[in-house]
Design a protein around this motif. Structure first.
Motif, PDB file in Angstrom:
ATOM      1  N   ILE A 151      -3.680  26.431  42.897  1.00  0.00           N
ATOM      2  CA  ILE A 151      -2.374  25.805  43.055  1.00  0.00           C
ATOM      3  C   ILE A 151      -1.919  25.164  41.745  1.00  0.00           C
ATOM      4  N   ASP A 152      -0.755  25.561  41.288  1.00  0.00           N
ATOM      5  CA  ASP A 152      -0.090  24.907  40.164  1.00  0.00           C
ATOM      6  C   ASP A 152       0.385  23.516  40.608  1.00  0.00           C
ATOM      7  N   LEU A 153       0.627  22.637  39.650  1.00  0.00           N
ATOM      8  CA  LEU A 153       1.103  21.292  39.988  1.00  0.00           C
ATOM      9  C   LEU A 153       2.627  21.176  39.897  1.00  0.00           C
ATOM     10  N   ASP A 154       3.167  21.101  38.694  1.00  0.00           N
ATOM     11  CA  ASP A 154       4.596  20.820  38.520  1.00  0.00           C
ATOM     12  C   ASP A 154       5.457  21.928  39.108  1.00  0.00           C
ATOM     13  N   GLY A 155       6.398  21.545  39.952  1.00  0.00           N
ATOM     14  CA  GLY A 155       7.291  22.504  40.571  1.00  0.00           C
ATOM     15  C   GLY A 155       6.675  23.271  41.717  1.00  0.00           C
ATOM     16  N   THR A 156       5.409  23.004  42.001  1.00  0.00           N
ATOM     17  CA  THR A 156       4.693  23.726  43.049  1.00  0.00           C
ATOM     18  C   THR A 156       4.115  22.748  44.066  1.00  0.00           C
ATOM     19  N   LEU A 157       3.056  22.053  43.692  1.00  0.00           N
ATOM     20  CA  LEU A 157       2.448  21.083  44.607  1.00  0.00           C
ATOM     21  C   LEU A 157       3.160  19.732  44.535  1.00  0.00           C
ATOM     22  N   LEU A 158       3.608  19.368  43.327  1.00  0.00           N
ATOM     23  CA  LEU A 158       4.234  18.062  43.135  1.00  0.00           C
ATOM     24  C   LEU A 158       5.706  18.093  43.505  1.00  0.00           C
ATOM     25  N   HIS A 159       6.173  17.009  44.111  1.00  0.00           N
ATOM     26  CA  HIS A 159       7.608  16.818  44.273  1.00  0.00           C
ATOM     27  C   HIS A 159       8.227  16.587  42.894  1.00  0.00           C
ATOM     28  N   SER A 160       9.543  16.605  42.845  1.00  0.00           N
ATOM     29  CA  SER A 160      10.230  16.431  41.563  1.00  0.00           C
ATOM     30  C   SER A 160       9.988  15.067  40.946  1.00  0.00           C
ATOM     31  N   ASP A 161       9.590  14.087  41.761  1.00  0.00           N
ATOM     32  CA  ASP A 161       9.259  12.761  41.226  1.00  0.00           C
ATOM     33  C   ASP A 161       7.783  12.652  40.848  1.00  0.00           C
ATOM     34  N   GLU A 162       7.099  13.817  40.767  1.00  0.00           N
ATOM     35  CA  GLU A 162       5.705  13.913  40.335  1.00  0.00           C
ATOM     36  C   GLU A 162       4.733  13.243  41.310  1.00  0.00           C
ATOM     37  N   THR A 163       5.065  13.255  42.585  1.00  0.00           N
ATOM     38  CA  THR A 163       4.168  12.739  43.614  1.00  0.00           C
ATOM     39  C   THR A 163       3.748  13.870  44.542  1.00  0.00           C
ATOM     40  N   LEU A 171      -4.044  19.717  52.819  1.00  0.00           N
ATOM     41  CA  LEU A 171      -5.037  20.319  51.932  1.00  0.00           C
ATOM     42  C   LEU A 171      -6.453  19.882  52.298  1.00  0.00           C
ATOM     43  N   LYS A 172      -6.610  18.640  52.711  1.00  0.00           N
ATOM     44  CA  LYS A 172      -7.944  18.176  53.120  1.00  0.00           C
ATOM     45  C   LYS A 172      -8.410  18.888  54.388  1.00  0.00           C
ATOM     46  N   LYS A 173      -7.493  19.155  55.311  1.00  0.00           N
ATOM     47  CA  LYS A 173      -7.853  19.891  56.530  1.00  0.00           C
ATOM     48  C   LYS A 173      -8.262  21.323  56.192  1.00  0.00           C
ATOM     49  N   VAL A 174      -7.533  21.937  55.281  1.00  0.00           N
ATOM     50  CA  VAL A 174      -7.843  23.308  54.868  1.00  0.00           C
ATOM     51  C   VAL A 174      -9.208  23.353  54.176  1.00  0.00           C
ATOM     52  N   GLU A 175      -9.464  22.389  53.313  1.00  0.00           N
ATOM     53  CA  GLU A 175     -10.750  22.341  52.614  1.00  0.00           C
ATOM     54  C   GLU A 175     -11.888  22.098  53.604  1.00  0.00           C
ATOM     55  N   ALA A 176     -11.643  21.296  54.620  1.00  0.00           N
ATOM     56  CA  ALA A 176     -12.675  21.019  55.624  1.00  0.00           C
ATOM     57  C   ALA A 176     -13.080  22.266  56.393  1.00  0.00           C
ATOM     58  N   LEU A 177     -12.217  23.283  56.402  1.00  0.00           N
ATOM     59  CA  LEU A 177     -12.541  24.549  57.059  1.00  0.00           C
ATOM     60  C   LEU A 177     -13.419  25.441  56.180  1.00  0.00           C
ATOM     61  N   GLY A 178     -13.676  24.995  54.949  1.00  0.00           N
ATOM     62  CA  GLY A 178     -14.554  25.742  54.059  1.00  0.00           C
ATOM     63  C   GLY A 178     -13.850  26.489  52.947  1.00  0.00           C
ATOM     64  N   HIS A 179     -12.537  26.356  52.859  1.00  0.00           N
ATOM     65  CA  HIS A 179     -11.802  27.012  51.784  1.00  0.00           C
ATOM     66  C   HIS A 179     -11.891  26.169  50.504  1.00  0.00           C
ATOM     67  N   THR A 180     -11.761  26.825  49.358  1.00  0.00           N
ATOM     68  CA  THR A 180     -11.914  26.175  48.061  1.00  0.00           C
ATOM     69  C   THR A 180     -10.556  25.981  47.412  1.00  0.00           C
ATOM     70  N   ILE A 181     -10.222  24.763  47.077  1.00  0.00           N
ATOM     71  CA  ILE A 181      -8.927  24.454  46.460  1.00  0.00           C
ATOM     72  C   ILE A 181      -9.125  24.167  44.975  1.00  0.00           C
ATOM     73  N   ILE A 182      -8.362  24.860  44.156  1.00  0.00           N
ATOM     74  CA  ILE A 182      -8.453  24.750  42.697  1.00  0.00           C
ATOM     75  C   ILE A 182      -7.099  24.356  42.128  1.00  0.00           C
ATOM     76  N   ILE A 183      -7.055  23.287  41.355  1.00  0.00           N
ATOM     77  CA  ILE A 183      -5.852  22.963  40.590  1.00  0.00           C
ATOM     78  C   ILE A 183      -5.838  23.841  39.340  1.00  0.00           C
ATOM     79  N   ALA A 184      -4.713  24.546  39.132  1.00  0.00           N
ATOM     80  CA  ALA A 184      -4.546  25.391  37.948  1.00  0.00           C
ATOM     81  C   ALA A 184      -3.222  25.003  37.303  1.00  0.00           C
ATOM     82  N   THR A 185      -3.289  24.230  36.239  1.00  0.00           N
ATOM     83  CA  THR A 185      -2.094  23.619  35.670  1.00  0.00           C
ATOM     84  C   THR A 185      -2.041  23.750  34.151  1.00  0.00           C
TER      85      THR A 185
END
Length: 271
Positions: A8-20, A29-43
């Motif tokens: 997942i990219d950050l700016d314009g993707t995961l982050l709102h326009s106010d950078e939150t 995302l925590k629920k998805v990770e708890a199912l065993g999937h791997t989340i990677i920040i790619a920025t």
């Protein structure tokens, strides 16, 4: 269900326009990770400007910074760390043509430091670098450059940053990568030749003994083209740069401000 790797990219993707990041997205995302999937920040962001989001999401996975020139496990030693540096000659080459490329500033970016040329100091917004102020210690001078940076960042007054990016690549015989930031700021970022998010993800998949067929990715901008093309399924945000669409398998019906990533992940894994 096959366990997925979710880049997942950050700016314009995961982050709102106010950078939150919204509470809804964090919880999803925590629920998805708890199912065993791997989340990677790619920025494209430097480490110092991404680590707080990594912590907010409670991640323990490797992170990709600088569009791939830094692949690491934050705050830990990791035998598969990738730390690729740009030849410092490009710093001086860009400064030599600063009038031609209408340069406001050039910043050299490292994992834990940066230096900025002060020709137009009034054009340097500290918030752009995650800083409260721009101090004299940050001035870019030759004796501070002992090793090449992971990336360079420049702001230009040129009206067409995409055309300028292409012109600079051609001027340097395509020996470096030049990408643009999304949004209204005329920002270009430079990486070593061959460095991009897809290259970094291939390195990470090999290190973790994972398969590309299980990779999905989300992005919105020019520097996400290789990543979305590389992934088994690449999602472009509703607000994505049109340049990205031909590289994506699907465009989401939601923008970053509408929590598009979380809504898509919810549909894929939580319903």
């Amino acid at each position: 269900m096959t366990k997925k790797i979710i880049a997942i990219d950050l700016d314009g993707t995961l982050l709102h326009s106010d950078e939150t990041i919204s509470t809804y997205t964090v919880e999803t995302l925590k629920k998805v990770e708890a199912l065993g999937h791997t989340i990677i920040i790619a920025t494209g962001r430097p480490y110092r400007m991404a680590i707080n989001y990594y912590r907010q999401l409670g991640l323990k996975t490797p992170m990709i910074n600088f569009n791939g020139s830094l692949v690491h496990l934050p705050e830990q030693d990791w035998p598969h760390e990738l730390d690729i540096r740009l030849d410092p000659k490009y710093i001086w080459k860009l400064l030599d043509i600063k009038e031609e490329i209408e340069l406001d500033f050039l910043a050299t970016e490292y994992r834990d430091k940066l230096f900025i040329n002060f020709d137009h100091r009034d054009q340097i917004d500290p918030k752009l670098f995650g800083l409260k102020e721009i101090t004299d210690e940050l001035e870019l001078v030759a004796n501070k450059i002992s090793t090449g940076p992971n990336a360079l960042l420049m702001k230009t007054r040129a009206k067409d940053k995409y055309a300028l990016a292409q012109n600079i690549k051609e001027q340097f015989n395509h020996d470096i990568e030049v990408d643009s930031w999304g949004g209204p700021l005329n920002i270009l970022e430079f990486s070593p030749k061959g460095v991009n998010k897809a290259m970094a993800l291939q390195h990470l998949l090999t290190a973790l003994n994972l398969d590309k067929k299980d990779l999905i990715a989300f992005g919105d901008e020019h520097n996400d083209t290789e990543m979305l093309a590389f992934a088994q399924t690449g999602y472009a945000m509703k607000n994505a740069n049109p340049i990205l669409l031909e590289f994506a398998d699907q465009q989401l019906p939601w923008t970053n401000n509408e929590d598009g990533v979380a809504k898509q992940l919810e549909q894929l894994f939580l319903t």
